[in-house]
Structures are given as structure tokens and as C-alpha cells.
Design a protein around this motif. Sequence first.
Motif, PDB file in Angstrom:
ATOM      1  N   ILE A   1       0.785  -1.313   0.247  1.00  0.00           N
ATOM      2  CA  ILE A   1      -0.179   0.034   0.034  1.00  0.00           C
ATOM      3  C   ILE A   1       0.879   1.341  -0.076  1.00  0.00           C
ATOM      4  N   GLU A   2       0.711   1.927  -0.995  1.00  0.00           N
ATOM      5  CA  GLU A   2       1.422   3.464  -0.937  1.00  0.00           C
ATOM      6  C   GLU A   2       0.746   4.393  -0.793  1.00  0.00           C
ATOM      7  N   MET A   3       0.970   5.217   0.232  1.00  0.00           N
ATOM      8  CA  MET A   3       0.490   6.366   0.505  1.00  0.00           C
ATOM      9  C   MET A   3       1.202   7.772   0.326  1.00  0.00           C
ATOM     10  N   GLU A   4       0.601   8.869   0.310  1.00  0.00           N
ATOM     11  CA  GLU A   4       1.327   9.981   0.096  1.00  0.00           C
ATOM     12  C   GLU A   4       2.384  10.215   1.163  1.00  0.00           C
ATOM     13  N   ASP A   5       2.530   9.476   2.461  1.00  0.00           N
ATOM     14  CA  ASP A   5       3.261   9.669   3.443  1.00  0.00           C
ATOM     15  C   ASP A   5       4.140   8.543   3.738  1.00  0.00           C
ATOM     16  N   GLY A   6       4.186   7.600   2.899  1.00  0.00           N
ATOM     17  CA  GLY A   6       4.863   6.385   3.108  1.00  0.00           C
ATOM     18  C   GLY A   6       4.204   5.201   2.434  1.00  0.00           C
ATOM     19  N   SER A   7       5.051   4.199   2.580  1.00  0.00           N
ATOM     20  CA  SER A   7       4.137   2.655   2.212  1.00  0.00           C
ATOM     21  C   SER A   7       4.145   1.703   3.170  1.00  0.00           C
ATOM     22  N   HIS A   8       3.274   0.597   3.240  1.00  0.00           N
ATOM     23  CA  HIS A   8       2.944  -0.340   4.256  1.00  0.00           C
ATOM     24  C   HIS A   8       2.867  -1.753   3.509  1.00  0.00           C
ATOM     25  N   ALA A   9       3.525  -2.478   4.057  1.00  0.00           N
ATOM     26  CA  ALA A   9       3.372  -3.859   3.607  1.00  0.00           C
ATOM     27  C   ALA A   9       2.459  -4.860   4.127  1.00  0.00           C
ATOM     28  N   VAL A  10       1.799  -5.531   3.157  1.00  0.00           N
ATOM     29  CA  VAL A  10       0.537  -6.474   3.440  1.00  0.00           C
ATOM     30  C   VAL A  10       0.872  -7.751   2.745  1.00  0.00           C
ATOM     31  N   PRO A  11       0.368  -8.820   3.140  1.00  0.00           N
ATOM     32  CA  PRO A  11       0.536 -10.278   2.615  1.00  0.00           C
ATOM     33  C   PRO A  11       0.324 -10.008   1.228  1.00  0.00           C
ATOM     34  N   ASP A  12       1.067 -10.941   0.274  1.00  0.00           N
ATOM     35  CA  ASP A  12       1.122 -10.668  -0.916  1.00  0.00           C
ATOM     36  C   ASP A  12      -0.341 -11.013  -1.709  1.00  0.00           C
ATOM     37  N   ASP A  13      -1.189 -11.950  -1.073  1.00  0.00           N
ATOM     38  CA  ASP A  13      -2.523 -12.145  -1.847  1.00  0.00           C
ATOM     39  C   ASP A  13      -3.615 -11.602  -1.083  1.00  0.00           C
ATOM     40  N   SER A  14      -3.267 -10.332  -0.365  1.00  0.00           N
ATOM     41  CA  SER A  14      -4.259  -9.752   0.248  1.00  0.00           C
ATOM     42  C   SER A  14      -5.255  -8.857  -0.877  1.00  0.00           C
ATOM     43  N   LEU A  15      -6.536  -9.435  -0.276  1.00  0.00           N
ATOM     44  CA  LEU A  15      -7.639  -8.602  -1.192  1.00  0.00           C
ATOM     45  C   LEU A  15      -8.124  -7.227  -0.685  1.00  0.00           C
ATOM     46  N   PHE A  16      -7.710  -6.262  -1.588  1.00  0.00           N
ATOM     47  CA  PHE A  16      -8.066  -4.908  -1.340  1.00  0.00           C
ATOM     48  C   PHE A  16      -9.566  -4.591  -1.600  1.00  0.00           C
ATOM     49  N   ILE A  17     -10.303  -4.022  -0.565  1.00  0.00           N
ATOM     50  CA  ILE A  17     -11.803  -3.640  -0.532  1.00  0.00           C
ATOM     51  C   ILE A  17     -12.036  -2.349  -0.784  1.00  0.00           C
ATOM     52  N   ASP A  18     -12.510  -1.780  -2.062  1.00  0.00           N
ATOM     53  CA  ASP A  18     -12.634  -0.553  -1.914  1.00  0.00           C
ATOM     54  C   ASP A  18     -13.919   0.006  -1.346  1.00  0.00           C
ATOM     55  N   CYS A  19     -13.679   0.942  -0.391  1.00  0.00           N
ATOM     56  CA  CYS A  19     -14.751   1.530   0.473  1.00  0.00           C
ATOM     57  C   CYS A  19     -14.509   3.254   0.464  1.00  0.00           C
ATOM     58  N   THR A  20     -14.266   3.762  -0.698  1.00  0.00           N
ATOM     59  CA  THR A  20     -13.775   4.954  -0.648  1.00  0.00           C
ATOM     60  C   THR A  20     -14.605   5.894  -1.390  1.00  0.00           C
ATOM     61  N   ALA A  21     -15.735   5.495  -1.958  1.00  0.00           N
ATOM     62  CA  ALA A  21     -16.959   6.355  -2.709  1.00  0.00           C
ATOM     63  C   ALA A  21     -17.353   7.382  -1.572  1.00  0.00           C
ATOM     64  N   SER A  22     -17.557   8.503  -1.790  1.00  0.00           N
ATOM     65  CA  SER A  22     -18.224   9.327  -0.994  1.00  0.00           C
ATOM     66  C   SER A  22     -19.550   9.322  -0.949  1.00  0.00           C
ATOM     67  N   ALA A  23     -20.590   9.104  -0.188  1.00  0.00           N
ATOM     68  CA  ALA A  23     -21.928   8.810  -0.454  1.00  0.00           C
ATOM     69  C   ALA A  23     -22.544  10.028  -0.821  1.00  0.00           C
ATOM     70  N   VAL A  24     -22.240  11.254  -0.749  1.00  0.00           N
ATOM     71  CA  VAL A  24     -22.754  12.621  -1.206  1.00  0.00           C
ATOM     72  C   VAL A  24     -21.832  13.377  -1.261  1.00  0.00           C
ATOM     73  N   ALA A  25     -21.846  14.141  -2.449  1.00  0.00           N
ATOM     74  CA  ALA A  25     -20.828  15.067  -2.902  1.00  0.00           C
ATOM     75  C   ALA A  25     -21.188  16.254  -2.312  1.00  0.00           C
ATOM     76  N   ASP A  26     -20.178  16.932  -1.752  1.00  0.00           N
ATOM     77  CA  ASP A  26     -20.264  18.273  -1.110  1.00  0.00           C
ATOM     78  C   ASP A  26     -20.719  19.291  -2.220  1.00  0.00           C
TER      79      ASP A  26
END
Length: 472
Positions: free
Chosen positions: A315-340
Motif C-alpha cells: 500500500i503506497e500512501m502520500e506519506d509512506g508505504s506499508h506492506a501486507v501479505p502478497d495475496d491480500s484482497l483490497f476492498i474499495d470503500c472509498t466512495a463518498s456517499a454524497v458530494a459536497d
Amino acid sequence: MSDALPTVDYLVIGAGAVGMAFVDTLIAEDPDATVLIVDRHDVPGGHWNDAYPFVRLHQPSAFYGVEGLELGRGEIDRSGPNEGYYELAGCAEVLAYYERAMRKFIESGRVTFWPMTDYRGGGRCVGILSGEQRMVEAIKRVVDTTYFDTQVPATHTPRFEIEPGTRFMPTGELPNLVRDPDAVPSHFVVLGGGKTAMDTAGWLLGHDVAPERITWVRPRDSWMINRRFTQPGLEFFEGTIDFQSALMRAAIAADNVEGFFLELGKGGHMLRLDPDVQPTKFFFATISEGEVEALRAIDHVIRGSRVSRIAPGLIEMEDGSHAVPDDSLFIDCTASAVADKDSVPVFQDGKIVVQALFAPLVVFGAALTAWIEVHRDNDDARNALAQPIAVKQGCAAYLTATLGNLTNRMRWAREPNLAEWLGQSRLDPAARTIAKVQAERPELLGALGDYRTLAKQGVPALMQLIQNARED
């Protein structure tokens, strides 16, 4: 597509929760109104058609849906994380409910529904599959119910890069893992800090996924409303009023927005996942104490900046990176329910833009908008009663919304026929409950009197906090 309708009184864009609530009240209050509803989906229900299958309402079914049709059985859950509180309808139940509501509309003989149809403006309706174009004139109004632009994981595009070979899916596809049990990963990575992410993490835990098999990327923590204080029914009335009083007490005691939420947290009116982390986010998520307790079992939480890239094992982020198991399943929950969005006038020349009139109860606002349309004679009078509240993310925005709610309530109380309608509205958890207390349990009204006393000091204090936040 069905035969064209050259004219209707109202052309409603959207058969989602907002459009359905508006139409239900409109045809109940105006026995002559004719309506055409157009929607891009095949069946009514709006974003519920695209939602993850295990999603449930945040707040009780008792005040969701349309005025003229009860949702649920009015029962209290006897097990699970919502135990002791009124039921929360799930996705399948909500969709079936809107199918019944639409049948009721059509059987009235005054409502026509064109599914799989895109509204292109100027009365132009285009069949999504056929490409057929038809023109319809709205004699009175075009009703735009798309202001909220609700997004769900299945319909949004992630803002981060996804490297080839990365196991990734929107949360709604999780139940499909049953089709290939051998493909179940050793590790799950939940991306996002909102209520969708909480639901997803809770779903995994509820299916016996060990907490150590879950990494939660939660850039910002959120304050959440304690569902205990959002219940219908006389047995919860004192708690409901206590929440309103707590808002006033917090405004009086706090020096800033952060202090306001901390005061609410002290009384358990606001909840947070980590008691040692000061949340910086709020967007009306409502949760039970049982859900919070379960989610606290996940202790591998990554905070900080947003995700910029994901790859197998990384996982790469703007302030660094993080390791997770190679077969990790990434689950997208980043949608914003309502636009500002900033609010706009609700009633315009030839148009209605449905917005929140009492945040966050958008279906209540839609029904109320329809009532105002029928029972007031000009748009100046209508807009005076329909002051929209911008539903925006952020802690400071909640204070503004709270003040807007209070101000609108005061406006409505001065209108006898509107106050009478509110006292019977199933979508308004406040007025109908107060009317019932007055009729059946007047001894409980003391709590309401205490709140009104607090409000005399609390409202000016709330206004000052908002002003201070704007200057900061």
C-alpha cells in the motif's frame, strides 16, 4: 417504451428514495396532479440498485421511505449489534419496498414510470437501450432529485492507482467469494474510513474472519451519532430529547468545534472507534455501541494520508508505504456517499431542486418539499419554508446543519397547517413523536421543557462557534 405522454404536471428525474418520497406526498396532497418519473435504472430504488447487498439503513426503518407506506414491521431487534433498537431494513427489503410503492403510484392512474431512460433536459427523454427520443412537457415543474449525486463503491472510480495483478474489488462483490472458496485470501485490506468501510469490516468480522486477518486503511477517524438517541417510540423519547439537549450543552461548554464533539463524546451521544484518536471527520454516520465494540477488535489500522497506489503486498500512501501479505484482497470503500455542494433555491421558475430541509433526513425533506409545493401559492412563500441545508462532510459543517435544523423547525412551528401535517408525518421522527407524547404520555413533556430552556442559551452559543470556525 410505453406510449409518449405529451404533457404532465410534473416530470420527476429519478426514482430513488428522494424522488419516490416527493411523488408519494405530491399525489396524496394534490388529487389532480399527473406525474412522469424517469430513471436510468430498470426498477425504482435509485442507488439501492447499486449498493452492496449487506448494506442496511443507519437509522430505523420507521422513518425511511415514503409517507404513505410503512417500511418494516415496527419491531425492535432482539439480537445482533442493533439489539434493543428498532429494525434497520437491508438492501433487498428496501428494493422490494420501492417496487410496492411504485405499483401503488401507477395504480393511482396519475403516475407513469419510464425506467432505463435518461433525461437530457428540455423535456427530452432518451431510452438507454433503444436510443428512442421522446419529448414531454412539464406543465408545472421539472423536479430534479439528483442534487445529492449519491455514490456507492460499485459506481465510482477509485482515485488511486491499481497495479496489474492486484486483488481488488468494490465491497459489493465480497459475497461473490462463495463461488470460489479456494480464492478466499489470507488477508483483507479495507480501504476507507466511512460508514461503508465500517459495514464492510463488520461484515467480515460477522463471518468469523479473525481481526488479525484485516488491515484497515483509515486516513481519518470519524465521529458517529449513537443510534440509541435516534429511536422512534415513546420508550426512547427522553433519550431523543436528551440528545437535542446535549447539543445545546455542548455548544455552551465548548470553545471550538473539537470541544463541541468532545463534549458530546463524554455523554456517549457521539461515538468514535478509537478513544485515543481525535476524529476529524463527520458525515452523519449513525452506529450502535455494539457495532463500535466489535470494530475495535481490528487493531491493524493505518492512518495518515490517502492511498496513492496499491500493488500485490503493498500500500503506497502520500506519506509512506506499508506492506501486507502478497495475496491480500483490497476492498474499495472509498466512495463518498454524497458530494459536497452548496445549496441553491429549492423552488425555481419551472423547476424544483430537492435538497435536505432537515439534515440528514433527505426523504423527509423531499416529502415536505412536495407538501409545500401544493399548499403554498408562490415561490417566495415556498422558499421561505424550504430553506435548504447543505449536507457537507466535516465536523464544522455539522454545527451549521444543526443550526439550520433548529431554524427550520422554528419556521415550521409558526405555520399551523404545516405543523399539523408534521405531527402526522411518519418520516419526521420528531414532530409525530411529540404529538404522540402529548396525547398519551404528557408527563414526559418535562424533558422537552428542559431542552427549550437550554436552547435559549445554546443557540447563540452555537452561532458563536460557527462564526469562530469560519474565522479560523
